[in-house]
Design an enzyme around this catalytic site. Structure first.
Site, short mmCIF file in Angstrom:
data_model
loop_
_atom_site.label_atom_id
_atom_site.label_comp_id
_atom_site.label_asym_id
_atom_site.label_seq_id
_atom_site.Cartn_x
_atom_site.Cartn_y
_atom_site.Cartn_z
CB CYS B 64 -1.27 -0.10 0.99
SG CYS B 64 -0.07 -0.02 2.92
CB ALA B 67 4.41 -0.37 2.62
NE ARG B 98 12.30 -0.94 1.62
CZ ARG B 98 12.38 -1.76 0.72
NH1 ARG B 98 11.84 -2.39 -0.18
NH2 ARG B 98 13.04 -1.02 -0.20
CG HIS B 197 7.13 4.77 -4.10
ND1 HIS B 197 7.01 3.33 -5.43
CD2 HIS B 197 7.51 3.83 -3.33
CE1 HIS B 197 7.18 2.00 -4.46
NE2 HIS B 197 7.38 2.67 -3.77
#
Lengths: 512, 497
Positions: B64, B67, B98, B197
């Site tokens: 999503c 994230a 991550r 992003h």
């Protein structure tokens, strides 16, 4: 040094090489705008102080490094223990990616669940269309025997009505009318993953047992394991009940799902409680929950709706297992066989071999409420002394129960029970009042690094050690595993602190 | 490139796609059909649609916007505190997931592997979370005084209950005297990580560039410019990737003044616009900010690829071409220095790996960028796809792949399994949710998001590790243990009869 393919070094050693340490230092000094090292050191020392602890415990709004997750993972965990069950999560899709990832990282096993992939338009119009399409697609693609629906906080905030949506999906022909689709509303802003387990368990049982009540009991005992992530535990329970000759149903048995064999073919739904057995659980003699705080609503439902006896029995440690077996024997009229008595004797024998290394050792523990109670009770039996007991998702009922257990033991007097506190609180506790070891899940490794206090990994998740989840912690056999992990962590640590030749190795004993 | 017999392979693979699609209900099949195709040589893109909503119920691997923003772009900025604003789960389930490596004292001057959250309760949903957020920021500045700033990463409820996090950000920023950056990255926005992003990039433009402008205007930038200043962007330092890349850039005489965002700091975010050239590795997650830098500061930017010796050498030369002859000579020296090492790696591993095939399914830049690294080892990519690509990614993919490569956008678990069963690749390179499915099928697998806890894979140092890891996966003796010998013998006897 450039790489040498005969001895390739990865991140573990590569970045210790001088060209990289220089690179780090150059970056820090010239570009990072970093605080001076002495300032970092000063603050670091301050965070270990009582002054910091007081400020830390004065927090009202901020949570740092919590020891709890949100409801849907517990709901998925409960659902995945039933035969052929596909969890369907109504709401945003990113949640499901995280849930599957988390469970897969712990178990190193596949974990299947689908999302209704709701986006902005669903936020405005609701997620009904997503469910109608999602039900049809997942039913046809993944051919489940049951679809268990829970929600993300998005669907909860906009008020999606699962009961009505499922009916609509059936009416739209997405799935057959008689196909089982239990559901549970699992808002992430209420409770934690253990609440989700309870909600889904109740949802599944109420769905599957509807209209199945018979006039006579089937004579079985239902066991509800709770949010217990050790696949060895259900297997140990089955073995013990098999030895005793007890007829039983485990309600949600994910041990085969999360520990499937590698036979060269991928099986999407390995094992699980048979749906017909779950449906017949309403006719059992009694339901025994092996955890209390993951099952309050489910037990209430069984008591009031099924009119069935319920008990909470935690078969962990010597006394816990004794009480469990005694109660099951009373419920079923089956004698406790000698085989189990011999096993008990072996565990007691092992404890008497090791107790001297555990007696009087101070420890701290964090985790889910039932796990804390089981492990702490067992360690009290061996004379260990709890100091900090921290339960992020514990409530006042838990606190009272835990305090009663502590009060009943001469070794529990020093302990303080903290509820609704996180691992940054735990850090302050460890620094200001150090202990000999602490127990926690993998996230505890940051505390191990900061405090140098030995850590025993028990709980969920366990990401950074392999295969711990396969063992049992339940029963007398499981007690041996816990004992092994605790005593050998202490002995490993003793070796580590006495291993410098000619300096500290006076006590580097061969025999302990 | 294309052997003539591959003409048939295109048709064969197209038939496979049609066969796999049959499992869907009609409406969903029509949607999924647009995302699957077979690459045909000389076509300008891969012939698939992308960046479209996932079909409900298919088991997508996508995440999503949270994230994409918190997990990918902002999370690695190590000296800021990133608040997972909303319920506890988003940050808890993704905590330390991550592997963005950093150097720092965690909890004191760095906060990367920590989880800060407002842990929303029902009352926060009902009455709003702005007050709690304000108080929380005050509290964290007391307990973590060396933090350089704060980001507010919105989870789903924030946008639904009408909180004004921008107002809280402005107010608390004044209170604590540090940047507080609000992000509207609620998980329901957009169709994948990708919008996260974009939102994260825009926040750098809107909340960090003004800090640079202010410092520059007041002549307070702590920065001596040089003609060789570059910003390394779109490298999240998974397993130390950015460091292995930075090493090469520094060796050729460039000065990396900002790393965005792996092992990055607020200071590097602020002084990024002072660089002369932006080098972007992951185009997908940070191309937006490159365009902003270009528009606002006239900064040039270029993409590069540091996977595998072929592409590393080509990229070093392309980067050097943007500078003077000194840098160009240095680039040749760097290539010359590492060539014998790379030859030794290839001599060792290529004979062990040559002729194997791999199917990829990852996100960001990897579905195309790692193809040449596999080719350096003699491993052929027979299928590839992106979790959250846009059309520009698929355009950039065509020159990386061979004729007849199967392309799958936002592949579903069902499709991926069926493609693998049909094409029988020797290796799968994808993510954790796929890993154990394929290992149960007896197939070697490497995680291509986390480097399977190995890495780095970037740069020359990284390629040696990449080669080692692909070898250990493909040539592990463990795969041959699968299947009981008596069953195998019985199957063989049956086949013979």
């Amino acid at each position: 040094m450039p790489q040498n393919p005969e001895r390739t070094v990865d991140h573990v050693d590569l970045f210790k090489q001088p060209e990289y340490t220089e690179l780090f230092e150059n970056k820090r000094k010239n570009f990072e705008g970093a605080h001076p090292p002495e300032e970092v050191e000063r603050v670091s020392e301050w965070t270990k102080s009582w002054d910091y602890r007081e400020k830390n415990f004065a927090r009202e709004a901020l949570t740092v490094n919590p020891a709890k997750g949100c409801q849907p993972v517990g709901a998925m965990f409960a659902a995945l223990g039933f035969e052929g069950t596909l969890p369907f999560v109504q709401g945003s899709q990113g949640c499901v990616a995280y849930f599957r990832t988390h469970l897969s990282r712990h178990y190193k096993e596949p974990c299947s669940a689908v999302s209704s992939s709701m986006t902005e338009d669903a936020a405005v119009f609701g997620g009904l269309n997503n469910m109608i399409e999602g039900m049809q697609v997942s039913y046809q693609l993944y051919k489940p025997k049951m679809i268990a629906v829970c929600t993300t906080c998005m669907a909860e905030v906009i008020g999606d009505d699962l009961g009505a949506f499922i009916t609509n999906s059936k009416n739209a022909g997405s799935i057959p009318q008689d196909f089982p689709v239990p559901f549970a509303h699992t808002p992430s802003f209420v409770g934690s993953h253990i609440t989700g387990y309870d909600n889904m368990m109740k949802g599944i049982l109420s769905n599957l047992t509807e209209g199945k009540k018979k006039a006579t009991s089937n004579g079985k005992i239902n066991f509800i394991p709770g949010f217990d992530t050790y696949v060895g535990n259900n297997r140990e329970l089955k073995r013990m009940m098999g030895v005793m000759g007890v007829d039983y149903t485990i309600l949600s048995d994910s041990s085969d799902y999360f520990d499937s064999p590698n036979m060269g073919e991928y099986e999407m739904y390995p094992g699980g409680t048979k749906l017909e057995d779950a449906a017949d659980s309403i006719n059992a003699k009694a339901t025994v929950a092996l955890q209390a705080y993951t099952t309050p609503k489910t037990r209430e439902y069984i008591k009031t709706q099924w009119k069935q006896e319920t008990q909470v029995l935690r078969p962990f440690g010597v006394k816990g297992t004794d009480e469990f077996l005694t109660a099951v024997s009373e419920l079923t009229g089956k004698a406790i066989p000698e085989e189990l008595e011999i096993e008990r004797g072996r565990l007691v024998d092992a404890i008497t071999d090791s107790y001297a290394w555990i007696h009087g050792k101070k420890f701290a523990i964090y985790g889910d409420p039932d796990l804390i109670i089981s492990i702490t009770s067992f360690l009290l039996e061996m004379g260990a002394e709890p100091v900090h007991i921290l339960c992020n998702n514990g409530d006042d009922t838990f606190k009272k129960e835990m305090e009663a257990i502590l009060a009943a033991s001469p070794f529990g007097k020093e302990a303080k029970v903290w509820i609704q506190k996180d691992l940054w609180h735990f850090r302050s506790l460890l620094f200001t009042e150090p202990v000999d070891f602490f127990i926690g899940n993998s996230y505890g490794k940051y505390l191990w690094r900061d405090t140098s206090i030995p850590m025993v990994r028990i709980g969920y998740p366990l990401f950074d050690r392999h295969h711990l989840h396969r063992y049992s912690t339940l029963g007398y056999q499981g007690g041996l595993n816990i004992l092994n992990w605790v005593v050998n962590t202490l002995l490993d640590e003793m070796d580590r602190s006495t291993n410098i030749t000619g300096k500290t190795d006076i006590s580097f004993d061969l025999i302990r | 490139m294309t052997p003539p017999e591959n003409k048939n392979l295109v048709d064969e693979n197209k038939e496979l796609i049609q066969e796999v699609l049959k499992a869907y209900p009609e409406k969903s099949r029509k949607k999924r059909e647009k995302h699957l195709n077979v690459h045909e040589e000389n076509k300008s893109d891969c012939g698939v649609k992308s960046n479209i909503k996932s079909v409900p119920g298919v088991m997508t691997a996508r995440g999503c916007a949270y994230a994409g923003s918190k997990g990918v772009v902002w999370g690695p900025i190590k000296d800021m505190i990133h608040i997972s604003h909303g319920p506890v789960g988003c940050g808890y389930w993704s905590w330390s997931g991550r592997r963005n490596y950093y150097v720092g004292v965690t909890g004191i001057n760095s906060f990367g592997t920590m989880h800060f959250t407002s842990d929303f309760q029902e009352r926060d949903i009902v009455f709003g979370g702005d007050k709690k957020l304000t108080k929380l920021i005050e509290e964290l500045d007391v307990l973590f005084p060396l933090n350089r700033g704060v980001s507010i990463q919105s989870e789903c409820p924030i946008g639904l209950i009408g909180d004004d996090i921008e107002a809280v950000a402005k107010k608390t920023s004044k209170q604590i005297g540090k940047p507080v950056v609000p992000l509207r990255c609620e998980g329901f926005r957009g169709v994948s990580q990708s919008l996260g992003h974009h939102i994260a990039n825009d926040a750098i433009r809107d909340w960090i560039f003004p800090e640079y402008d202010k410092l520059k205007k007041e002549n307070r930038l702590d920065f001596e410019p040089s003609p060789y200043d570059v910003a390394l962007i779109g490298d999240y330092n998974i397993g130390g990737d950015a460091w292995a890349s930075r090493m090469l850039l520094e060796e050729m005489g460039l000065r990396v003044v900002a790393q965005w965002s792996g092992d990055g700091t607020l200071n590097e975010l602020i002084q990024g616009p002072a660089a002369k050239l932006v080098l972007i590795h992951c185009y997908r997650s940070m191309n937006y900010i490159c365009r902003s830098l270009e528009e606002q500061y006239g900064m040039p930017w270029m993409e590069f690829n540091f996977f595998g010796p072929t592409k590393i050498a080509a990229s070093l030369r392309e980067i050097a071409a943007k500078f003077d002859s000194k840098i160009q000579e240095n680039a040749e020296k760097v290539i010359a220095k590492y060539t014998p090492v790379m030859n030794a790696v290839l001599d060792k591993y290529r004979p062990r790996l040559e002729g194997n095939t791999v199917m990829l399914y990852v996100g960001g830049l990897r579905p195309r960028h790692v193809v040449p690294a596999f080719e350096d080892l003699g491993i052929k990519v027979v299928g590839t796809g992106y979790e959250f690509a846009h059309n520009d990614d698929y355009k950039r993919t065509t020159h990386y792949i061979d004729n007849a490569t199967i392309i799958y956008d936002d592949v579903t678990a069902y499709e991926f399994e069926e493609f693998v069963k049909a094409k029988k690749p020797d290796l799968i390179a994808s993510g954790i949710k796929e890993k154990y499915v394929f290992q149960k099928m007896g197939l070697p697998f490497r995680q291509m998001h986390s480097w399977d806890y190995s890495g780095p894979y970037h740069g020359y140092d990284g390629f040696a590790i990449f080669a080692r890891d692909m070898d250990l996966a493909l040539n592990s003796p463990t795969w041959s243990l699968i299947g009981a010998p008596w069953k195998k013998a019985a199957a063989k006897a049956k086949a013979a009869a």
